[in-house]
Each structure stands twice: as C-alpha cells, then as structure tokens.
Design a protein around this motif. Structure first.
Motif, PDB file in Angstrom:
ATOM      1  N   ARG A 116     -17.022  -0.276  14.821  1.00  0.00           N
ATOM      2  CA  ARG A 116     -16.101  -1.166  14.101  1.00  0.00           C
ATOM      3  C   ARG A 116     -16.283  -1.167  12.589  1.00  0.00           C
ATOM      4  N   SER A 117     -17.040  -0.214  12.057  1.00  0.00           N
ATOM      5  CA  SER A 117     -17.307  -0.190  10.634  1.00  0.00           C
ATOM      6  C   SER A 117     -15.996  -0.128   9.823  1.00  0.00           C
ATOM      7  N   LYS A 118     -15.082   0.755  10.275  1.00  0.00           N
ATOM      8  CA  LYS A 118     -13.821   0.954   9.561  1.00  0.00           C
ATOM      9  C   LYS A 118     -13.007  -0.347   9.550  1.00  0.00           C
ATOM     10  N   GLU A 119     -13.055  -1.002  10.693  1.00  0.00           N
ATOM     11  CA  GLU A 119     -12.337  -2.283  10.816  1.00  0.00           C
ATOM     12  C   GLU A 119     -12.889  -3.313   9.814  1.00  0.00           C
ATOM     13  N   TRP A 120     -14.232  -3.351   9.714  1.00  0.00           N
ATOM     14  CA  TRP A 120     -14.850  -4.313   8.786  1.00  0.00           C
ATOM     15  C   TRP A 120     -14.533  -3.959   7.341  1.00  0.00           C
ATOM     16  N   VAL A 121     -14.463  -2.667   7.042  1.00  0.00           N
ATOM     17  CA  VAL A 121     -14.147  -2.265   5.666  1.00  0.00           C
ATOM     18  C   VAL A 121     -12.733  -2.725   5.311  1.00  0.00           C
ATOM     19  N   ASP A 122     -11.783  -2.517   6.228  1.00  0.00           N
ATOM     20  CA  ASP A 122     -10.403  -2.936   5.950  1.00  0.00           C
ATOM     21  C   ASP A 122     -10.330  -4.443   5.714  1.00  0.00           C
ATOM     22  N   LEU A 123     -11.027  -5.194   6.576  1.00  0.00           N
ATOM     23  CA  LEU A 123     -11.016  -6.647   6.442  1.00  0.00           C
ATOM     24  C   LEU A 123     -11.695  -7.070   5.130  1.00  0.00           C
ATOM     25  N   MET A 124     -12.725  -6.308   4.747  1.00  0.00           N
ATOM     26  CA  MET A 124     -13.457  -6.613   3.520  1.00  0.00           C
ATOM     27  C   MET A 124     -12.548  -6.497   2.294  1.00  0.00           C
ATOM     28  N   TYR A 125     -11.768  -5.404   2.248  1.00  0.00           N
ATOM     29  CA  TYR A 125     -10.825  -5.243   1.129  1.00  0.00           C
ATOM     30  C   TYR A 125      -9.862  -6.424   1.081  1.00  0.00           C
ATOM     31  N   GLU A 126      -9.392  -6.807   2.264  1.00  0.00           N
ATOM     32  CA  GLU A 126      -8.436  -7.923   2.348  1.00  0.00           C
ATOM     33  C   GLU A 126      -9.070  -9.218   1.827  1.00  0.00           C
ATOM     34  N   ASP A 127     -10.304  -9.484   2.287  1.00  0.00           N
ATOM     35  CA  ASP A 127     -10.994 -10.717   1.875  1.00  0.00           C
ATOM     36  C   ASP A 127     -11.282 -10.719   0.372  1.00  0.00           C
ATOM     37  N   LEU A 128     -11.700  -9.561  -0.153  1.00  0.00           N
ATOM     38  CA  LEU A 128     -12.024  -9.494  -1.585  1.00  0.00           C
ATOM     39  C   LEU A 128     -10.770  -9.735  -2.421  1.00  0.00           C
ATOM     40  N   ALA A 129      -9.642  -9.172  -1.958  1.00  0.00           N
ATOM     41  CA  ALA A 129      -8.382  -9.379  -2.687  1.00  0.00           C
ATOM     42  C   ALA A 129      -7.996 -10.854  -2.608  1.00  0.00           C
ATOM     43  N   TRP A 130      -8.159 -11.444  -1.424  1.00  0.00           N
ATOM     44  CA  TRP A 130      -7.823 -12.876  -1.252  1.00  0.00           C
ATOM     45  C   TRP A 130      -8.693 -13.748  -2.172  1.00  0.00           C
ATOM     46  N   LEU A 131      -9.967 -13.402  -2.272  1.00  0.00           N
ATOM     47  CA  LEU A 131     -10.875 -14.176  -3.128  1.00  0.00           C
ATOM     48  C   LEU A 131     -10.596 -13.942  -4.614  1.00  0.00           C
ATOM     49  N   GLY A 132      -9.884 -12.861  -4.895  1.00  0.00           N
ATOM     50  CA  GLY A 132      -9.545 -12.555  -6.287  1.00  0.00           C
ATOM     51  C   GLY A 132     -10.699 -11.930  -7.051  1.00  0.00           C
ATOM     52  N   ILE A 133     -11.593 -11.242  -6.331  1.00  0.00           N
ATOM     53  CA  ILE A 133     -12.691 -10.569  -7.051  1.00  0.00           C
ATOM     54  C   ILE A 133     -12.228  -9.166  -7.423  1.00  0.00           C
ATOM     55  N   ARG A 134     -12.370  -8.857  -8.664  1.00  0.00           N
ATOM     56  CA  ARG A 134     -11.864  -7.621  -9.224  1.00  0.00           C
ATOM     57  C   ARG A 134     -13.029  -6.645  -9.409  1.00  0.00           C
ATOM     58  N   PHE A 135     -12.766  -5.393  -9.090  1.00  0.00           N
ATOM     59  CA  PHE A 135     -13.773  -4.356  -9.354  1.00  0.00           C
ATOM     60  C   PHE A 135     -13.173  -3.301 -10.256  1.00  0.00           C
ATOM     61  N   ASP A 136     -14.041  -2.569 -10.937  1.00  0.00           N
ATOM     62  CA  ASP A 136     -13.551  -1.574 -11.878  1.00  0.00           C
ATOM     63  C   ASP A 136     -13.726  -0.172 -11.290  1.00  0.00           C
ATOM     64  N   GLY A 137     -12.848   0.706 -11.672  1.00  0.00           N
ATOM     65  CA  GLY A 137     -12.993   2.123 -11.311  1.00  0.00           C
ATOM     66  C   GLY A 137     -12.803   2.383  -9.835  1.00  0.00           C
ATOM     67  N   GLU A 138     -13.182   3.600  -9.472  1.00  0.00           N
ATOM     68  CA  GLU A 138     -13.023   4.073  -8.090  1.00  0.00           C
ATOM     69  C   GLU A 138     -14.061   3.431  -7.173  1.00  0.00           C
ATOM     70  N   VAL A 139     -13.680   3.230  -5.923  1.00  0.00           N
ATOM     71  CA  VAL A 139     -14.648   2.737  -4.938  1.00  0.00           C
ATOM     72  C   VAL A 139     -15.461   3.937  -4.451  1.00  0.00           C
ATOM     73  N   MET A 140     -16.773   3.790  -4.378  1.00  0.00           N
ATOM     74  CA  MET A 140     -17.591   4.860  -3.802  1.00  0.00           C
ATOM     75  C   MET A 140     -17.843   4.541  -2.328  1.00  0.00           C
ATOM     76  N   VAL A 141     -17.638   5.536  -1.467  1.00  0.00           N
ATOM     77  CA  VAL A 141     -17.832   5.318  -0.031  1.00  0.00           C
ATOM     78  C   VAL A 141     -18.965   6.234   0.428  1.00  0.00           C
ATOM     79  N   GLN A 142     -20.057   5.645   0.867  1.00  0.00           N
ATOM     80  CA  GLN A 142     -21.248   6.460   1.150  1.00  0.00           C
ATOM     81  C   GLN A 142     -21.045   7.464   2.278  1.00  0.00           C
ATOM     82  N   SER A 143     -20.201   7.124   3.261  1.00  0.00           N
ATOM     83  CA  SER A 143     -20.057   8.062   4.386  1.00  0.00           C
ATOM     84  C   SER A 143     -19.411   9.377   3.946  1.00  0.00           C
ATOM     85  N   SER A 144     -18.888   9.423   2.709  1.00  0.00           N
ATOM     86  CA  SER A 144     -18.303  10.697   2.251  1.00  0.00           C
ATOM     87  C   SER A 144     -19.320  11.466   1.394  1.00  0.00           C
ATOM     88  N   ARG A 145     -20.573  11.011   1.358  1.00  0.00           N
ATOM     89  CA  ARG A 145     -21.536  11.600   0.425  1.00  0.00           C
ATOM     90  C   ARG A 145     -22.774  12.213   1.095  1.00  0.00           C
TER      91      ARG A 145
END
Ligand code: GLU
Length: 290
Positions: free
Chosen positions: A51-80
């Motif tokens: 369910r990792s992918k599911e949690w990541v999607d929900l995380m983006y949603e929650d962060l947007a709802w909370l209004g927390i802003r991040f800068d630049g590209e998101v780094m995803v460790q599973s691609s590294r």
C-alpha cells in the motif's frame, strides 16, 4: 552565504499524521526563516511494504489540504536504487562492507549465548558472527544463493575516519564514535538500500544544508555522520525536535489512527484548526489533545 535547504522526508508506511505535520512544519519554518528552500522527498525504499503507493497519493492530498508548500522537484527514493548501488560498490571496494547470512532468530540466539547484549546505542548490536567468515567462504555462500545482508564494519570506519563531529542546533557539538554502534545493515536482497544509506546519499544529492528530524532519530544521525565521513560528503547541520505525545505522555504513533490528517479532515476540522492545535500542543510541551 550559502542558501539554506531543508527537507521533509516521510516514509509512506501509513496515512500522514500530526507527527508528520510537525516534522514538515519544522523543515518549512527553518527554510523560511532564512529565505531558503524546503524540499520534499518520499522515502519509499521498502518495496516489500504493501500500500505504499496508496499512502503516497493520500500524502500529497493531505499536504495540499494542509497548505504546506514545497520547493522544486520531489525526490522519490524508489527511483534511485542505481545511485545507492554505486555507493555500495564503493564501500565494498574500500573493504568496509561484509556479507552477513544470519537470520534475526540466529542473531538473538547468538546474543543470548553471549549471556549479555553487546554494548549497543541503537537497539541490539550485531555480535559480528559473519565478520569472521573467510572471504572464500563468504563468496561460496553468495554463489550458492544464500540470502544475505551487507553490513558496515563500524570498527573499520572508525580506523579510517576517527570520531567525526557534527552539530545539533539545540544540543551543540556532538562527537560520533562509530564503534559505539553495531555493524548496521546497509542493504539486503528485498531492500537494496537501507534508510541510513539512502538518507545520507540523498541529503548530499539534494544539497540539504539543515536536516530537521524527530529526536527519536538522534542516534541514527551519528551513523549518518560516520557514513558522510567515509564518503567525503558535506555535513548538514541538524535540528532534532521533540515528538508529540498524548495526554498520558505516550509518544503518538502511527497506530493512533485518530491523529491521521485524513481522519481529522473527515471529522470536520479545517487546516487552520489542525495547525492551531499543533501550535497549542507545542506550547504545552508537545501534548496533543484532539
Ligand atoms: N523517513 C523518516 C521517517 O519518516 C525520516 C527521515 C529523516 O528525517 O531522516 O521517519
């Protein structure tokens, strides 16, 4: 002056909760205080986790709802994993890694047999059984497909780099004594890079100047400092923040589902309510009430 770069680096092992919000706010605030940037990194190296992918999607949603802003590209460790493997090869070439074939049960039995747990700052310390295998024997076992992990030989690390210093913005200068820590696992078959390895490589890759993280990771920072010394990586400053607790003083854990951002949203709280509660919790020494 160098630009301040912080990061929020959640592991998607469940829904985002108020503890994550605290960590994200610490990173964002420190960056803002210095006109710097706050990056987002998803620490999803544990590919066995369902369910990792599911949690990541929900995380983006929650962060947007909370209004927390991040800068630049998101780094995803599973691609590294390629980048982590390169460093593992480098460490192996330096003679700092050895394969370990012990199972958890075997390690427990070895420790029991010793009659006492070896000195360990971080959980139990590996007694070093496989460190004494001959190179031929280790090779033969790898060739016949025996499952193994790669451990970092902390005594050798210390022989090489001594006891490097690092700074915590609250607790001051710290001295890392690598041999105080067990020979930590840096990779295993089902998880080709451990948290310690990936975090050190990625903080350097992203140019992170200030690492904010919970005080539960204070000891882990010593291990990271040792790895930075061995790999010749830049050393960020650290800020270990307190953790949220419930009103009995117990640390809030992921299993406290009621403190997930999704459940607070569902219960009708607004992002302002949640941030306000966090401010109140901090003013009360980290005790979270809702
Ligand atoms: N990914 C870790 C966690 O969610 C935090 C990483 C760090 O701050 O180094 O607990």
């Amino acid at each position: 002056m160098r630009e301040v770069i912080t990061r929020f680096a959640p592991t998607p092992s469940g829904p985002l909760h108020v503890g994550h919000l605290l960590a994200a706010m610490q990173a964002r605030r420190l960056a803002d205080a210095h006109g710097g940037r706050c990056l987002l990194r998803i620490e999803d190296i544990d590919v066995t986790r369902a369910r990792s992918k599911e949690w990541v999607d929900l995380m983006y949603e929650d962060l947007a709802w909370l209004g927390i802003r991040f800068d630049g590209e998101v780094m995803v460790q599973s691609s590294r994993f390629g980048a982590y493997e390169q460093v593992l090869v480098q460490l192996r070439t330096m003679g700092l890694l050895y394969p370990c074939f012990c199972t958890r049960t075997e390690i427990k039995a070895q420790i029991a047999e010793m009659g006492r747990a070896p000195h360990a700052t971080l959980g139990y310390q590996y007694p070093g059984t496989c460190k004494h295998l001959s190179a031929d024997e280790a090779q033969a076992r790898i060739a016949r497909g025996d499952a193994h992990a790669w451990r970092l030989d902390m005594q050798r690390v210390q022989d090489l780099v001594g006891c490097p210093l690092w700074a915590d913005l609250r607790r001051g200068v710290q001295r890392c004594v690598p041999s105080d820590f067990g020979d930590v696992v840096l990779a295993r078959k089902e998880m080709p890079a451990s948290y310690h390895l990936a975090v050190v490589i990625d903080d350097a890759e992203q140019g992170v100047t200030h690492v904010t993280r919970g005080e539960d990771l204070f000891d882990a920072t010593h291990i990271h400092r040792a790895l930075q010394a061995v790999l010749g990586l830049p050393v960020p400053q650290y800020l270990h923040h307190g953790l949220l607790r419930d009103n009995t003083g117990k640390r809030l854990a992921k299993r406290d589902g009621a403190r997930s951002i999704a459940s607070l949203r569902a219960a009708g709280f607004s992002p302002q309510d949640v941030r306000h509660s966090l401010r109140h919790a901090l003013a009360r020494g980290g005790i979270w009430f809702i």
